[in-house]
Each structure stands twice: as structure tokens, then as C-alpha cells.
Design a protein around this motif. Structure first.
Motif: not given
Length: 160
Positions: A136-160
Motif C-alpha cells: 500500500n505504501l513504500k518509503l525507502e531511504g537512508k538515515s544515520p539512525k538506521s542500524p543497517t550496514s549502509k544506514n538504509e531503511f525500507q518501510y513497505h506497508l500492506g496486508g489486510y
């Protein structure tokens, strides 16, 4: 992570050439702290964020005035804030309205209906699988607070 985004929806009216219907041009704009969101730009607040993709579905548009309404049929529009962020809606001529309602995302019946075409085509990148359905909604990018190796984040919202 708290996100300080908000939307502005612009409506532009014009009559089609046939004069048998009215067309409204609906345009979405996302802002961060009053500034129009731009692809890969850095935004600061309590945190810094860089957004690379921001897409969502708008569906079930209803235009109303004093209890009378018009609901757009087969109403599924994919909005890409950094790409195609607008669409047209056609309805009977001279229909007046003062309220616009819509869903952010798609309804559960459409979600379980399987693969479809148009803006719901899986090649648009907004479909997980036949078991999970649509994003339903896809938001992706980078943030220094993201704990991933390249500070990337992905929010993919969906479902029922």
C-alpha cells in the motif's frame, strides 16, 4: 524512527472537450518541515533522513456535497512522489462537491483478488506475492539512525 512528512493534495478543475463530463486533476505533494520533498535530498530535524523512494496507492475516491456523492469506479491510482504524482478523475458535468475522501492503500478485497492491470500491475513494483498481495505504501531511504550496514531503511506497508 519518527517521520515528519505530510501531504498536500491539489485539485485542478477543467471541462473536457466533449462537455459531457468534468475532469479533475488530482496532484499530491509531500513536504518535510514545509519544504517540498525532493528525491535523494537530505532533511534535518531531530534526525536526518534521505528519501529515495516514496510511493503509495490512493483508492475509493468519493466526492461529496450535502449528502450527495460521486464515487469513482475502479479507483486505484499509484502515486509516486518523485515521478507520476498525479492523476485525472472524470465525473458527470456540473457536479459540485466540497469534500474529497479517499483511502491510502487498497481495500482487502482487491488485495486478495490476485494480479491486476493498470496501476495495480505487478511490474509497477508494488506487489509482493499472490500470498501477501499489494504494497500500500513504500518509503525507502537512508538515515544515520538506521542500524543497517549502509544506514538504509525500507518501510513497505500492506496486508489486510
Amino acid at each position: 524512527m519518527r517521520i515528519g512528512l505530510f501531504f498536500i493534495v491539489y485539485l485542478y478543475f477543467f471541462h473536457s472537450f466533449s462537455q459531457s463530463e468534468t475532469t479533475i486533476h488530482v496532484s499530491f505533494e509531500a513536504q518535510w518541515d514545509g519544504e517540498k520533498l525532493a528525491n535523494e535530498s537530505q532533511y534535518f530535524g531531530k534526525d536526518s533522513i534521505q528519501i529515495s523512494e516514496f510511493r503509495f496507492y490512493v483508492s475509493n475516491l468519493v466526492f461529496e456535497r450535502e449528502g450527495t456523492g460521486f464515487m469513482e469506479q475502479e479507483s486505484f491510482h499509484l502515486v509516486d512522489i518523485f515521478g507520476q504524482n498525479n492523476f485525472d478523475v472524470n465525473f458527470p458535468p456540473f457536479f459540485k462537491f466540497d469534500t474529497l475522501e479517499f483511502y491510502l492503500g487498497i481495500d482487502s478485497i482487491t488485495n486478495v483478488a490476485g494480479v491486476m492491470g493498470g496501476d495495480l500491475d505487478p511490474t509497477k513494483g508494488m506487489y509482493w506475492t499472490w500470498q501477501s498481495g499489494y504494497i500500500n505504501l513504500k518509503l525507502e531511504g537512508k538515515s544515520p539512525k538506521s542500524p543497517t550496514s549502509k544506514n538504509e531503511f525500507q518501510y513497505h506497508l500492506g496486508g489486510y
